[in-house]
Design an enzyme around this catalytic site. Structure first.
Site, PDB file in Angstrom:
ATOM      1  N   GLN A 251     -16.436 -85.332 -22.024  1.00 18.22           N
ATOM      2  CA  GLN A 251     -16.433 -84.352 -20.924  1.00 18.22           C
ATOM      3  C   GLN A 251     -15.035 -83.783 -20.670  1.00 18.22           C
ATOM      4  O   GLN A 251     -14.903 -82.739 -20.044  1.00 18.22           O
ATOM      5  CB  GLN A 251     -16.971 -84.995 -19.638  1.00 18.22           C
TER       6      GLN A 251
ATOM      7  N   ARG B 151     -24.897 -81.522 -16.239  1.00 24.86           N
ATOM      8  CA  ARG B 151     -24.386 -82.857 -15.900  1.00 24.86           C
ATOM      9  C   ARG B 151     -23.378 -82.724 -14.770  1.00 24.86           C
ATOM     10  O   ARG B 151     -22.983 -81.613 -14.414  1.00 24.86           O
ATOM     11  CB  ARG B 151     -23.765 -83.527 -17.142  1.00 24.86           C
ATOM     12  N   GLY B 152     -22.967 -83.862 -14.210  1.00 32.08           N
ATOM     13  CA  GLY B 152     -22.086 -83.849 -13.038  1.00 32.08           C
ATOM     14  C   GLY B 152     -22.976 -83.960 -11.802  1.00 32.08           C
ATOM     15  O   GLY B 152     -23.996 -83.263 -11.700  1.00 32.08           O
ATOM     16  N   ALA B 153     -22.575 -84.835 -10.880  1.00 30.66           N
ATOM     17  CA  ALA B 153     -23.472 -85.199  -9.769  1.00 30.66           C
ATOM     18  C   ALA B 153     -23.997 -83.994  -8.963  1.00 30.66           C
ATOM     19  O   ALA B 153     -25.215 -83.803  -8.860  1.00 30.66           O
ATOM     20  CB  ALA B 153     -22.772 -86.216  -8.874  1.00 30.66           C
TER      21      ALA B 153
ATOM     22  N   ASN C 288     -18.021 -93.680 -10.626  1.00 33.54           N
ATOM     23  CA  ASN C 288     -17.694 -92.428 -11.346  1.00 33.54           C
ATOM     24  C   ASN C 288     -17.699 -92.756 -12.839  1.00 33.54           C
ATOM     25  O   ASN C 288     -17.939 -93.907 -13.244  1.00 33.54           O
ATOM     26  CB  ASN C 288     -16.338 -91.880 -10.870  1.00 33.54           C
ATOM     27  N   LYS C 289     -17.437 -91.747 -13.632  1.00 36.05           N
ATOM     28  CA  LYS C 289     -17.496 -91.881 -15.099  1.00 36.05           C
ATOM     29  C   LYS C 289     -16.781 -93.131 -15.599  1.00 36.05           C
ATOM     30  O   LYS C 289     -15.694 -93.473 -15.115  1.00 36.05           O
ATOM     31  CB  LYS C 289     -16.882 -90.613 -15.707  1.00 36.05           C
TER      32      LYS C 289
ATOM     33  N   ASP D 170     -19.784 -90.119  -8.415  1.00 36.24           N
ATOM     34  CA  ASP D 170     -21.252 -90.022  -8.556  1.00 36.24           C
ATOM     35  C   ASP D 170     -21.983 -90.642  -7.379  1.00 36.24           C
ATOM     36  O   ASP D 170     -23.078 -90.211  -7.030  1.00 36.24           O
ATOM     37  CB  ASP D 170     -21.696 -90.664  -9.868  1.00 36.24           C
TER      38      ASP D 170
ATOM     39  N   ARG E 226     -31.769 -89.703 -14.236  1.00 34.25           N
ATOM     40  CA  ARG E 226     -30.499 -90.425 -14.272  1.00 34.25           C
ATOM     41  C   ARG E 226     -30.356 -91.166 -12.939  1.00 34.25           C
ATOM     42  O   ARG E 226     -30.521 -90.568 -11.874  1.00 34.25           O
ATOM     43  CB  ARG E 226     -29.325 -89.453 -14.495  1.00 34.25           C
TER      44      ARG E 226
END
Ligand code: MRU
Length: 313
Positions: A177, A51-53, A227-228, A217, A81
């Site tokens: 996270q 995970r994570g862009a 972003n998150k 992201d 995603r």
């Protein structure tokens, strides 16, 4: 990144197979997930093994390299995603290389090396904004796990670790996270405290947060940042408390095709992710994975080419 005192990456390609630190299991267990086909890479991205862009872009390039039909592989990976621009950027990069007849594995390796180098430069550029004794808030995990090495938001923090810094780590419900960030900081010997997501405003108001740095992201042409989930409210609180709010991201996160954040597709994940810690099952939950922070709340964006100053603080 350091893992038990040794250098390690969050993913690598070995013996015809993509190896990934399984981020669903960390920090409790350090397990390696093996993906041997584009379908298995797509599964790993969707289920957040990786995970994570930038990291999902790096996983995708190996998914593309392992596939027989590049166009079909691109389609499978694009449907994992929707929000992180790096994923789409990486797929387009590989389509181009494969169509030009380049060696697919070598192209994938080169992509990953370039992302790592960009993150290193983000660290170099970003450490300039971290004063001695800074108490920095971060949200989600924008560390080496999310980018293969160094991180984006965590890269400047890693590089300023000899400045007696302290990191406030948002827990980041519902997937936690923040625990991954806490684990990375602990591995590096950087002092931190994890806090519930709704505690950040309390510490800002008490004057215990000097600076906020988060990842991204997708960044629109007007510098609105996805972003998150929860990033937006931290940015609003930072402005209210006159605390600089920085975003760190490689240029692969910038989407030149969209004018502003309203055009960014926000992934909505399962309601189970929200409810699985409850002792009782409510009728309904909503689980948007990201939000958009308007550019007016952002002080600057730290990239591999320098800091884009938005001068909002
Ligand atoms: O849902 P996730 O864990 O993939 O979301 C990750 C984030 O929002 C990160 O902040 C972002 O991808 C930047 S990672 C360097």
């Amino acid at each position: 990144m350091l893992v038990n005192g040794k250098e390690m990456r969050s993913l690598w390609f070995e013996d015809g197979c993509l190896k990934l630190i399984d981020q669903r299991k960390l920090p409790a267990k350090l397990e390696i997930f093996e993906a041997k086909s584009v379908e298995e890479v797509a599964y790993a991205i969707k289920e957040m093994v990786v995970r994570g862009a930038p990291a999902i872009g790096c996983a995708a390039v190996y998914g593309m390299a392992m596939a027989k039909d590049a166009r079909k592989a691109a389609e499978i990976l694009r449907n994992t995603r929707p929000t992180a621009h790096d994923l789409f950027y990486a797929i387009d990069y590989m389509l181009k290389k494969i169509e030009e007849g380049e060696d697919a594995i070598k192209s994938a390796d080169a992509y990953v090396e370039s992302i790592i180098e960009k993150c290193r430069k983000i660290g170099e550029n970003g450490k300039k904004i971290i004063p001695k004794n800074a108490r920095i808030l971060t949200h989600c995990n924008a560390g080496a796990l999310a980018t293969v090495d160094y991180g984006t938001a965590l890269a400047p923090i890693r590089m300023a670790k000899d400045r007696n810094i302290f990191v406030w780590v948002d827990e980041t419900r519902p997937r936690l996270q923040g625990l991954l960030t806490a684990w990375e900081l602990e591995q590096e010997g950087i002092d931190y405290a994890i806090i519930a997501d709704n505690a950040a405003g309390y510490f800002m108001k008490k004057g215990e947060i000097d600076l906020v740095i988060v990842g991204a992201d997708r960044i629109a042409k007007n510098y609105d940042v996805a972003n998150k989930i929860g990033t937006y409210e931290k940015a609003v609180l930072a402005k209210e408390n006159e605390i600089p709010f920085y975003v760190a991201a490689p240029l692969s996160t910038f989407d030149e095709s969209i004018e502003n954040g309203d055009e960014i597709e926000i992934e909505e994940r399962s309601e189970e992710e929200v409810m699985n810690i409850y002792p009782w099952k409510p009728k309904k939950a909503r689980n948007p994975a990201f939000d958009v922070t308007p550019a007016r709340y952002i002080t600057g964006i730290i990239t591999e080419e320098g800091i884009i100053k938005l001068d909002n603080k």
